[in-house]
Design a protein around this motif. Structure first.
Motif: not given
Length: 312
Positions: A32-48
């Motif tokens: 109910d309180v939105p995050a200002a930023r979300v960072v997804l880090v892919g350890n040896a992965t493309s995240l495609d």
């Protein structure tokens, strides 16, 4: 800290838990309180293949800005998290503490789940009310709501609902003060896996920050054994030696290592694990441990008063 701290989220994934990650992102979006930023880090992965549509399309009301950071190599959990933390720390925003886009960072395991919708609200409230609060540790519970003893960040682990000041936190779900991180630094990336939480916690306490266990903030997480990782025994032993060499006053180093050698041998049930453990211990002795910055004796006494002296 501002009256309404802005919250950022860092999640590290190797791309091996797509359904769990999708559910986690959905639980972040439901806060109910939105995050200002979300960072997804892919350890040896493309995240495609990772969709962030659940967090809202850019430009829509309430949408959370999502940044994907694919890495070509696996930096380990602390190394991957450092990439996300550094991005939020150095983002060039308008924070009161000299740059950056957020005031508080929540880090979550990619197979965890926020089961309540007010987690970020409570995190924001606690950091806003206490400028010396450096770390909030969440309670980790399985799908049935049970919290294992090893998930409780104190020696007396019989009551997982007893919160308050502690000397440790779980890496699976926690929140950091960004001013604290600017003072003490980020995760020890060279640890790769194991005891990185202790290194950061000890630095936080030595810097005068409080670590608070808040059991009402829950991260649902499947019951797993850390020994499932092939490197568990080696890195556990190596990193304990590094931790002692980096952070403990000299007289406490042999005491700490002696205690943990004894406990490790009593708990060991595998010949393969035994060989890996002693190999890691030897590696910790012969290889550089990083910059030595031992905690003060005042911090040793503070940890002792909190129920866990830095030899246990």
């Amino acid at each position: 800290m501002t009256l309404s701290p802005r919250i950022g989220v860092v999640i590290v994934t190797m791309g091996t838990r797509p359904r769990e990650l999708e559910a986690l992102l959905a639980s972040v979006a439901k806060q109910d309180v939105p995050a200002a930023r979300v960072v997804l880090v892919g350890n040896a992965t493309s995240l495609d293949d990772v969709s962030t549509d659940v967090l809202g399309a850019a430009g829509t009301p309430g949408a959370t800005e999502v940044t994907k950071v694919p890495l070509t190599e696996n930096l380990g959990c602390p190394g991957g998290r450092n990439v996300g933390l550094a991005l939020l720390r150095d983002g060039g925003g308008h924070g009161d503490e000299g740059g950056g886009e957020v005031d508080v960072v929540v880090e979550l395991d990619d197979d965890g789940l926020l089961i309540a919708t007010d987690v970020f609200r409570e995190v924001r409230r606690q950091f806003a009310e206490d400028p010396r609060l450096g770390i909030i540790g969440f309670r980790v519970a399985d799908e049935q709501g049970r919290t294992e003893r090893r998930w409780v960040p104190r020696l007396r682990a019989g009551d997982p609902m007893r919160g308050g000041p502690v000397t440790a936190f779980l890496g699976g779900g926690h929140a950091f003060s960004m001013p604290m991180l600017r003072q003490i630094g980020l995760w020890p990336g060279e640890f790769f896996f194991g005891h990185e939480e202790s290194d950061l916690a000890w630095r936080a306490l030595d810097g005068g920050w409080e670590i608070r266990y808040v059991p009402t903030l829950v991260l649902q997480h499947p019951r797993t054994s850390p020994a499932r990782h092939a490197v568990y025994y080696r890195f556990t032993a190596r990193n304990r030696v590094w931790l002692a060499r980096r952070r403990l006053p000299a007289p406490l180093i042999p005491v700490y290592l002696g205690v943990w050698i004894t406990l490790a041998m009593l708990r060991m049930r595998s010949v393969t694990g035994l060989k890996a453990w002693w190999g890691g211990f030897a590696e910790g002795i012969r290889t550089p441990a990083g910059e030595r910055a031992p905690m003060s004796w005042r911090t040793v006494w503070r940890m002792t008063r909190l129920g866990r002296p830095p030899v246990l």
